[in-house]
Write an enzyme that holds these catalytic residues in place. Structure first.
Site, PDB file in Angstrom:
ATOM      1  N   LYS A  80      -3.215  71.626  27.628  1.00  0.00           N
ATOM      2  CA  LYS A  80      -2.701  70.941  28.818  1.00  0.00           C
ATOM      3  C   LYS A  80      -3.698  69.926  29.373  1.00  0.00           C
ATOM      4  CE  LYS A  80       0.361  74.662  30.274  1.00  0.00           C
ATOM      5  NZ  LYS A  80       0.693  75.613  31.337  1.00  0.00           N
ATOM      6  N   CYS A  81      -4.913  69.925  28.842  1.00  0.00           N
ATOM      7  CA  CYS A  81      -5.982  69.055  29.341  1.00  0.00           C
ATOM      8  C   CYS A  81      -6.077  67.795  28.485  1.00  0.00           C
ATOM      9  CB  CYS A  81      -7.304  69.817  29.312  1.00  0.00           C
ATOM     10  SG  CYS A  81      -8.750  68.801  29.660  1.00  0.00           S
ATOM     11  N   GLY A  82      -5.958  66.628  29.111  1.00  0.00           N
ATOM     12  CA  GLY A  82      -6.031  65.367  28.384  1.00  0.00           C
ATOM     13  C   GLY A  82      -7.357  65.172  27.673  1.00  0.00           C
ATOM     14  N   ARG A  88      -7.334  67.345  24.597  1.00  0.00           N
ATOM     15  CA  ARG A  88      -6.469  66.770  23.556  1.00  0.00           C
ATOM     16  C   ARG A  88      -7.137  65.566  22.893  1.00  0.00           C
ATOM     17  NH1 ARG A  88      -2.611  67.387  27.634  1.00  0.00           N
ATOM     18  NH2 ARG A  88      -2.519  65.113  27.893  1.00  0.00           N
TER      19      ARG A  88
END
Length: 125
Positions: A11-13, A16
Site C-alpha cells: 500500500k506504500c508508494g 512499490r
C-alpha cells in the site's frame, strides 16, 4: 543470482517504487509483506545493527498508534520500542532492503541502488 530481501508494504508508494527499481535492475527479491509476516525481535535488531540505526530511526511517527501509545515520550527504552514494533508492525518505516552489499531503509526509493549488485548485461551478438 544475488539474494535480496525487501520488507514491503504494497500500500506504500515508496515501497512499490523500491520493489520496481529492484526488478528493473534484473533482480527478483524475496518479498516479505511485514504487516502479514512481521520480522522477529532478533531480525529487527539485526536489521537495525546492519543499518547503523536506532529503534527510533525506523518508527513511523505519523501512524495513529504512535500517538495513541505516547511513543514521542523519550522515556521509552529501546526494549519497550521493540515491544511496540512487535505488537504494531505498522510502526516500522518501509521499505527496508537487505542485499549482500548492505541493508538500507530505502526512503527515498533510489537509496536501494546503493546496495544492488552490478547487473550483468547480455553481450550483443
Amino acid at each position: 543470482m544475488s539474494h535480496i530481501t525487501i520488507y514491503h508494504n504494497p500500500k506504500c508508494g515508496t515501497s512499490r517504487n523500491t520493489l520496481a527499481l529492484i526488478r528493473d535492475n534484473g533482480f527478483e527479491p524475496q518479498v516479505i509483506e511485514y504487516l502479514k509476516t512481521p520480522p522477529t525481535r532478533a531480525e529487527l535488531m539485526a536489521l537495525l545493527h546492519d543499518m547503523g540505526l536506532g529503534v527510533r530511526d525506523i518508527l513511523r511517527e505519523k501512524e495513529a498508534v504512535y500517538s495513541e501509545l505516547g511513543l514521542a515520550n523519550s522515556a521509552w527504552s529501546d526494549d519497550q520500542l521493540l515491544d511496540a514494533l512487535e505488537q504494531h508492525p505498522i510502526l516500522m518505516q518501509r521499505p527496508i532492503v537487505r542485499s549482500a552489499m548492505g541493508v538500507r531503509l530505502c526512503r527515498p526509493a533510489e537509496r536501494v541502488l546503493d546496495i544492488l549488485p552490478p547487473t550483468q548485461k547480455p553481450a550483443n551478438t
